[in-house]
Design a protein around this motif. Structure first.
Motif, PDB file in Angstrom:
ATOM      1  N   VAL A  35       0.800  -1.260   0.051  1.00 23.66           N
ATOM      2  CA  VAL A  35      -0.139  -0.044  -0.016  1.00 23.66           C
ATOM      3  C   VAL A  35       0.807   1.312   0.216  1.00 23.66           C
ATOM      4  O   VAL A  35       0.527   2.160  -0.722  1.00 23.66           O
ATOM      5  CB  VAL A  35      -0.858   0.115   1.219  1.00 23.66           C
ATOM      6  N   ASP A  36       1.835   1.382   0.812  1.00 23.57           N
ATOM      7  CA  ASP A  36       2.751   2.705   0.933  1.00 23.57           C
ATOM      8  C   ASP A  36       4.154   2.434   0.120  1.00 23.57           C
ATOM      9  O   ASP A  36       5.005   3.466   0.158  1.00 23.57           O
ATOM     10  CB  ASP A  36       3.221   2.759   2.623  1.00 23.57           C
ATOM     11  N   TYR A 145       0.833  -3.261   3.831  1.00 26.08           N
ATOM     12  CA  TYR A 145       0.962  -1.965   4.048  1.00 26.08           C
ATOM     13  C   TYR A 145       2.443  -1.192   3.723  1.00 26.08           C
ATOM     14  O   TYR A 145       2.568  -0.238   3.224  1.00 26.08           O
ATOM     15  CB  TYR A 145       0.677  -1.414   5.476  1.00 26.08           C
ATOM     16  N   THR A 453      -2.376 -10.494   1.844  1.00 23.76           N
ATOM     17  CA  THR A 453      -1.715  -9.285   1.751  1.00 23.76           C
ATOM     18  C   THR A 453      -0.607  -9.127   0.492  1.00 23.76           C
ATOM     19  O   THR A 453      -0.446  -7.970   0.266  1.00 23.76           O
ATOM     20  CB  THR A 453      -0.628  -9.201   3.040  1.00 23.76           C
ATOM     21  N   GLU A 484      -1.012   2.770  -8.422  1.00 20.36           N
ATOM     22  CA  GLU A 484      -0.152   3.373  -7.385  1.00 20.36           C
ATOM     23  C   GLU A 484       1.374   3.561  -8.123  1.00 20.36           C
ATOM     24  O   GLU A 484       1.946   4.667  -7.400  1.00 20.36           O
ATOM     25  CB  GLU A 484      -0.048   2.529  -6.478  1.00 20.36           C
TER      26      GLU A 484
END
Length: 699
Positions: A35-36, A145, A453, A484
């Motif tokens: 995600v980051d 994450y 994940t 992203e």
């Protein structure tokens, strides 16, 4: 070779294998897609690009948000470390993957060291490190994450606590110096981890003081572990703090108000903690009620059942009456702490570090409920914290407590002492079977977490890169519902974004008005206002494209193409479902009024920190707007003479020039906080003085 040595080697080999297997997919070709990931990777790509192309390490970033100070609003150390690794010849992407994986792999080993420092035996500590390495929440943070700065911080957090614990036991000053340096690093790597660690340090010193009543040692530890690190890190921390209050940013972390106070929400909090959570709770229960005879008493049955029942009932009731549910939650947690301290006061255990682990586990579990858990509201700067990290950090004491329980079960510690001495570790079929079942269960958690994940690496389509290299007109990109990788696109195309990842880095007023994490997805806006509000925010930016220097709009969702109807943009290309629109009129980062009063103007960006303008034939007073965000540190010189500049309503740099044949204008940005290097240097002297004076006094 001794059996104990074989067992230790097997455990450590297992930990290493788990780390290698988990991190291996990250090294596949392409960009890591947690995600980051893009937010962190950008901060390595950007200086790497500017150093290679312009020969400077940037103090300013022109690639995000219309300009923002680089490594000013977020701790720089983990990015600098990775940047230097990249310079060794591996490149920024591989350097990022390598540093990320290295700190992830060593973290379980640091948990083992912390467990040993807290006084737990070798084998329980081995189990603790194994359980931690297989905790789903660890995989969630690393793979899903991709909290890069947190991954780098966790081993240092464990080492810091180990040093403080050992210093409190032995009084050795070199351990306090080590803890001082570790806390300084943590502040400069991830200030939020340092904040959470400060809470743990207060708990640890409080428990230590209650045991020893030694206020002098407590204050000395506090000074060396908190005060001196704050001074040492002043060169970054003080400018960051000043700027945080200078820029009126309305953003807050909405994860702090997630609905954990409900049956579904509470389970979403607990499930990622895995089987280890249940084992830790059983271990706490064992220490409160170590015998069946003790547990048989009605009052102790009440002490066992009431807190947990109150917490569970509170999560259920809160769905209908939040205030009543919160009262039950507070009642449940506080009564548990009262009963636990009552037990501690009666038994006076020698191992106060076990008490510390329990308090760490329970307090962070409570804080993991966020605003609805009430306790979180009492923390300073609670709106800016990340409640999910409390859940992650409580997995450390959880694993230590669970490891202690597993050790007793595996070694059959309920049996007689002579039997234990005969069987030893894994000496009969029952412990071996128990260990196999346990590892199988944890491996299942590992497999499930990994499937849930990890999304795999990706690459920016070469056609997108080729498109912008062929269309190199000056201007920013507004992304809407794009993948992203859009956040690192400037590295490959030199086309800056009006968007970015860290809301605290916004400086322009139209962007500050958007109280959301990323403009690209406007996720919180969608949740709170629906698609209509989401579209309104995007349309507002599209209509202000000329003012903000936006030349391109990229849309990654066909359903959002209607936003471009009736705008001053024309369709340019469709590349793998990414729709690219170009402004009809050329966009400039320079605006002059009145334009008719001046001849030619040359605008050059020599580096992110240095802009130049060559202005010819100024026939009357003109006003110039440079569409770069204004911030303390920008210096304006006209023909080498300093000149004051001001700020437009949007937030760009503006200044005036009187009539003249020609001007050479230089805009340079100087990194803020260099004067605070003297404060940090004073911290070095303070640390040296503390160590030398303490050594002299001991002699």
């Amino acid at each position: 070779m001794k059996r104990e040595t074989i067992v230790f080697a097997a455990f450590f080999a297992g930990l290493l294998s788990i780390g290698l297997v988990t991190s291996a997919p990250l090294f596949a070709e392409g960009l890591p897609m947690g995600v980051d990931s893009m937010s962190h990777l950008f901060k390595i790509l950007y200086p790497y690009k500017t150093l290679r192309t312009q020969g400077v390490f940037p103090a300013w970033s022109s690639d995000w948000y219309g300009g923002t100070p680089f490594l000013h609003f977020y701790p720089p150390m983990s990015y600098l470390l990775t940047f230097f690794v990249a310079l060794l010849g591996v490149g920024p992407v591989l350097a990022y993957k390598s540093v990320n994986a290295f700190f992830y792999i060593v973290t379980p080993f640091s948990v083992y060291y912390l467990s040993r420092s807290l006084g737990f035996k070798k084998v329980p500590s081995l189990f603790a490190s194994l359980l931690f390495g297989l905790t789903p929440v660890l995989l969630e943070n690393f793979l899903f994450y991709d909290r890069f700065t947190t991954t780098v911080s966790v081993p240092l957090l464990c080492l810091f606590l180990a040093c403080v614990v050992k210093a409190l036991k032995s009084g050795k000053n070199h351990l306090l110096v080590a803890s001082c340096l570790l806390m300084t690093l943590l502040i400069l790597i991830h200030h939020l981890t340092a904040y959470y660690l400060g809470i743990l340090l207060i708990l640890l010193l409080f428990i230590s003081y209650l045991q020893t009543r030694d206020i002098k040692t407590t204050l000395k530890t506090l000074a060396s572990a908190v005060v001196i690190p704050l001074v040492l890190s002043a060169f970054w921390l003080l400018p960051f703090t000043e700027s945080t209050f200078l820029v009126e940013n309305p953003f807050y972390n909405r994860s702090n108000v997630m609905d954990f106070v409900s049956p579904e929400g509470f389970m979403s909090l607990i499930v990622p903690l895995g089987l280890q959570f249940i084992l830790a709770m059983l271990e706490i229960t064992h220490h409160m009620f170590p015998s069946r005879r003790l547990l048989a008493k009605p009052i102790n049955v009440f002490k066992l059942l009431f807190p947990s029942s109150s917490i569970i009932l509170g999560s259920v009731v809160s769905m209908w009456r939040l205030e009543l549910g919160q009262i039950l939650l507070i009642l449940g947690f506080t009564t548990f702490l009262i009963f636990f301290f009552e037990r501690v006061r009666k038994e006076r255990p020698r191992d106060v570090n076990l008490v510390f682990c329990v308090l760490w586990f329970i307090s962070f579990l409570w804080l993991s409920l966020g605003f609805n858990g009430v306790l979180f509201r009492l923390l300073p700067f609670s709106r800016s914290l990340d409640v999910l990290r409390f859940k992650f950090y409580l997995s450390i004491p959880q694993s230590i407590l669970a490891g202690n329980l597993v050790y007793r079960l595996v070694t059959n510690r309920t049996a007689g002492k002579s039997f234990i001495q005969k069987t030893r570790l894994l000496g009969n079929a029952r412990p071996l079977l128990l260990l196999i079942l346990l590892i199988s269960a944890l491996t299942a958690c590992f497999g499930v977490a990994r499937d849930m994940t990890y999304t795999g690496n990706t690459s920016i389509p070469s056609e997108v890169i080729g498109f912008f290299k062929a269309n190199s007109e000056l201007g920013r990109i507004l992304p809407i519902k794009c993948p992203e990788w859009i956040y690192v696109l400037p590295y490959y195309t030199n086309q800056p974004l009006i968007d970015g990842w860290y809301p605290q880095e916004k400086l322009l007023q139209p962007l500050l008005e958007i109280n959301d994490y990323k403009i690209n997805d406007l996720y919180s806006t969608l949740q709170e206002g629906g698609e209509a509000e989401q579209d309104r925010v995007w349309l507002n930016l599209i209509h202000k494209a000329s003012d903000l220097g936006i030349s391109w709009v990229m849309i990654g969702d066909d359903d959002k193409r209607h936003l471009m109807t009736g705008t001053d943009f024309t369709f340019a290309d469709d590349i793998e479902g990414i729709f690219i629109y170009k402004a009809v009129d050329a966009v400039s980062f320079l605006e002059v009024s009145p334009r008719s009063a001046v001849g030619e103007i040359g605008f050059t960006q020599l580096s992110p920190d240095h802009l130049t303008l060559d202005v010819e034939d100024v026939r009357e007073k003109i006003n110039i707007v440079v569409k770069m965000a204004d911030f303390p540190g920008w210096m304006l010189r006209v023909d080498d003479v300093p000149l004051e500049h001001s700020q437009t309503e949007i937030g760009f740099i503006t200044f005036s020039l009187p009539p003249r044949s020609s001007y050479r204008v230089d805009l340079t940005y100087e990194r803020q906080g260099l004067s605070y290097l003297l404060v940090s240097f004073a911290g070095v002297l303070l640390l040296a003085g503390f160590y030398v004076s303490s050594k002299i006094l001991r002699q």
